[in-house]
Design an enzyme around this catalytic site. Structure first.
Site, PDB file in Angstrom:
ATOM      1  N   LYS A  82       0.826  -1.210   0.000  1.00  0.00           N
ATOM      2  CA  LYS A  82       0.000   0.000   0.000  1.00  0.00           C
ATOM      3  C   LYS A  82       0.861   1.261   0.000  1.00  0.00           C
ATOM      4  O   LYS A  82       0.629   2.183  -0.784  1.00  0.00           O
ATOM      5  CB  LYS A  82      -0.943  -0.014   1.202  1.00  0.00           C
ATOM      6  CG  LYS A  82      -1.947  -1.175   1.171  1.00  0.00           C
ATOM      7  CD  LYS A  82      -2.926  -1.127   2.326  1.00  0.00           C
ATOM      8  CE  LYS A  82      -2.294  -1.498   3.654  1.00  0.00           C
ATOM      9  NZ  LYS A  82      -1.889  -2.924   3.712  1.00  0.00           N
ATOM     10  N   THR A  83       1.863   1.305   0.869  1.00  0.00           N
ATOM     11  CA  THR A  83       2.755   2.466   0.913  1.00  0.00           C
ATOM     12  C   THR A  83       3.586   2.569  -0.362  1.00  0.00           C
ATOM     13  O   THR A  83       3.823   3.661  -0.879  1.00  0.00           O
ATOM     14  CB  THR A  83       3.675   2.379   2.140  1.00  0.00           C
ATOM     15  OG1 THR A  83       2.894   2.228   3.325  1.00  0.00           O
ATOM     16  CG2 THR A  83       4.529   3.630   2.262  1.00  0.00           C
ATOM     17  N   ASP A 127      -1.755   6.320   6.511  1.00  0.00           N
ATOM     18  CA  ASP A 127      -1.793   4.899   6.853  1.00  0.00           C
ATOM     19  C   ASP A 127      -2.709   4.706   8.059  1.00  0.00           C
ATOM     20  O   ASP A 127      -2.896   5.628   8.868  1.00  0.00           O
ATOM     21  CB  ASP A 127      -0.384   4.413   7.163  1.00  0.00           C
ATOM     22  CG  ASP A 127      -0.254   2.904   7.082  1.00  0.00           C
ATOM     23  OD1 ASP A 127      -1.214   2.252   6.631  1.00  0.00           O
ATOM     24  OD2 ASP A 127       0.808   2.374   7.465  1.00  0.00           O
ATOM     25  N   THR A 176      -6.142  -1.695   7.152  1.00  0.00           N
ATOM     26  CA  THR A 176      -6.226  -3.152   7.270  1.00  0.00           C
ATOM     27  C   THR A 176      -7.592  -3.578   7.803  1.00  0.00           C
ATOM     28  O   THR A 176      -7.886  -4.765   7.838  1.00  0.00           O
ATOM     29  CB  THR A 176      -5.141  -3.673   8.226  1.00  0.00           C
ATOM     30  OG1 THR A 176      -5.297  -3.047   9.501  1.00  0.00           O
ATOM     31  CG2 THR A 176      -3.747  -3.362   7.684  1.00  0.00           C
ATOM     32  N   ARG A 235       6.815  -7.711   2.099  1.00  0.00           N
ATOM     33  CA  ARG A 235       7.576  -7.146   3.217  1.00  0.00           C
ATOM     34  C   ARG A 235       8.221  -8.255   4.034  1.00  0.00           C
ATOM     35  O   ARG A 235       9.386  -8.151   4.445  1.00  0.00           O
ATOM     36  CB  ARG A 235       6.666  -6.301   4.116  1.00  0.00           C
ATOM     37  CG  ARG A 235       7.417  -5.674   5.303  1.00  0.00           C
ATOM     38  CD  ARG A 235       6.458  -4.978   6.237  1.00  0.00           C
ATOM     39  NE  ARG A 235       5.784  -3.870   5.583  1.00  0.00           N
ATOM     40  CZ  ARG A 235       4.745  -3.216   6.100  1.00  0.00           C
ATOM     41  NH1 ARG A 235       4.252  -3.588   7.266  1.00  0.00           N
ATOM     42  NH2 ARG A 235       4.190  -2.215   5.449  1.00  0.00           N
TER      43      ARG A 235
END
Length: 351
Positions: A82-83, A127, A176, A235
């Site tokens: 997402k980032t 976020d 999330t 990640r």
């Protein structure tokens, strides 16, 4: 060097000691390390093909009209990009990216300060946007729709309102827990995309790319072993890669083979399916203490002495994905596959 190895020259960031699976924000030093592996354009981005295509079309159309794209909301488990997509959108649109998080915006003034400093076409990335306080969230409504904010001066009979015009900006939200996002805020996003776990082949491509940037030789078998243990999450794959690299430099010849990957991650408590000690403790708690379920998440959290949010956001999504866990109206249940994987005899109550 053998053609079976993937190795290229690049600077090598320092290793991170962050837990392999975590729902907490990354530390600044880890953010810098991850940034070095983060793709800067859609051509380098792997996976999430439908989302990428949708964004590319929106960006190309917006450039033709010489206007910003619509506000974007990304939903999905932590670590799926997402980032990274926010960085890519900023690069493609040519705007400055400002990053913050919901918990950091404690007062309306915190958000107003960010909004008033944005220039035409800049991007604001929030976020954990579902964790914005309600009073702060209300400042976003006119900002997203009319690119303005209403500021109230004084109180009581002397109160007066002033509308402050903002430059046209792009808001990118990431969450999330989409169910915790209020309907008024959710409906103000023009694009809503859900990011899913990555398949093995995409993760292998990411492993090869990251190993190249880290100047680390990686065999095809080693790349696949890493991919299978990364829980479908880039990640986590990059974190595993750095741990295995350290092991290979100290205990092996520096080459990341499947055998080296297996031995290194065994020390980290990561098994062949990517389950960690916390995952196994979660499943064993349901089997040992609650006969395989169903059982409420609060009871599991109390037994494990873990935060409920950690279990819901970090542990459960992957276990649900691989069919080891089921959520029912009466609670969580463990599957027969999970029981077999953990070495238990299959019980009749397990699904």
């Amino acid at each position: 060097m053998s053609d079976d190895l993937f190795s290229f020259s690049s600077s090598s960031p320092s290793s991170s000691t962050t837990p392999l699976v975590s729902g907490k924000p990354m530390a600044p030093e880890e953010e810098e390390s991850v940034f070095s592996l983060r793709p800067g354009s859609f051509s380098d981005y792997v996976g999430q093909r439908e989302t990428v295509e949708t964004l590319q079309i929106a960006i190309e159309a917006a450039k033709k009209r010489e206007e910003p794209i619509e506000h974007v909301l990304f939903h999905g488990p932590p670590g799926l990009g997402k980032t990274t997509l926010a960085h890519i959108i900023a690069n493609e649109m040519g705007g400055e990216l400002t990053i913050t998080s919901g918990p950091a915006l404690e007062k309306g003034g915190d958000l107003v300060g960010l909004l008033t400093n944005l220039q035409q076409g800049d991007i604001l990335f929030i976020d954990e946007i579902h964790r914005i306080p309600k009073a702060v969230e209300e400042f976003l409504y006119p900002a997203m729709e009319d690119f303005s904010i209403d500021i109230v001066f004084d109180k009581g009979v002397h109160a007066r309102s002033h509308r402050f015009r903002l430059n046209r900006f792009i808001l990118i939200g990431a969450t999330t827990r989409i169910g915790l996002l209020s309907a008024p805020l959710r409906d103000r996003f023009g694009m809503f995309r859900t990011l899913d776990f990555y398949d093995t082949e995409d993760l292998i491509r990411i492993a090869r790319r990251s190993a190249a940037l880290l100047n680390t030789p990686l065999t095809p078998e080693g790349a696949r072993a890493l991919a299978l243990r990364s829980r479908g999450t880039p990640r986590i794959l990059n974190r595993l890669l750095k741990r295995v690299r350290d092991y290979a430099d100290v205990r092996a010849d520096g080459v990341l083979t499947d055998e080296v990957v297996e031995k290194a991650l065994a020390l980290e408590g990561v098994d062949c399916l990517g389950l960690t000690n916390l995952d196994r403790a979660f499943l064993k708690t349901i089997i040992d203490y609650y006969r395989g379920g169903p059982v409420g998440i609060e009871a599991i959290a109390a037994t494990l002495q873990e935060e409920t949010d950690t279990l819901v956001d970090v542990v459960e999504p992957y276990l649900l994905k691989i069919g080891f866990l089921a959520r029912t109206s009466s609670g969580r249940k463990v599957s027969q596959d999970a029981s077999r994987h953990l070495g238990y005899a299959v019980q009749g109550r397990l699904f």
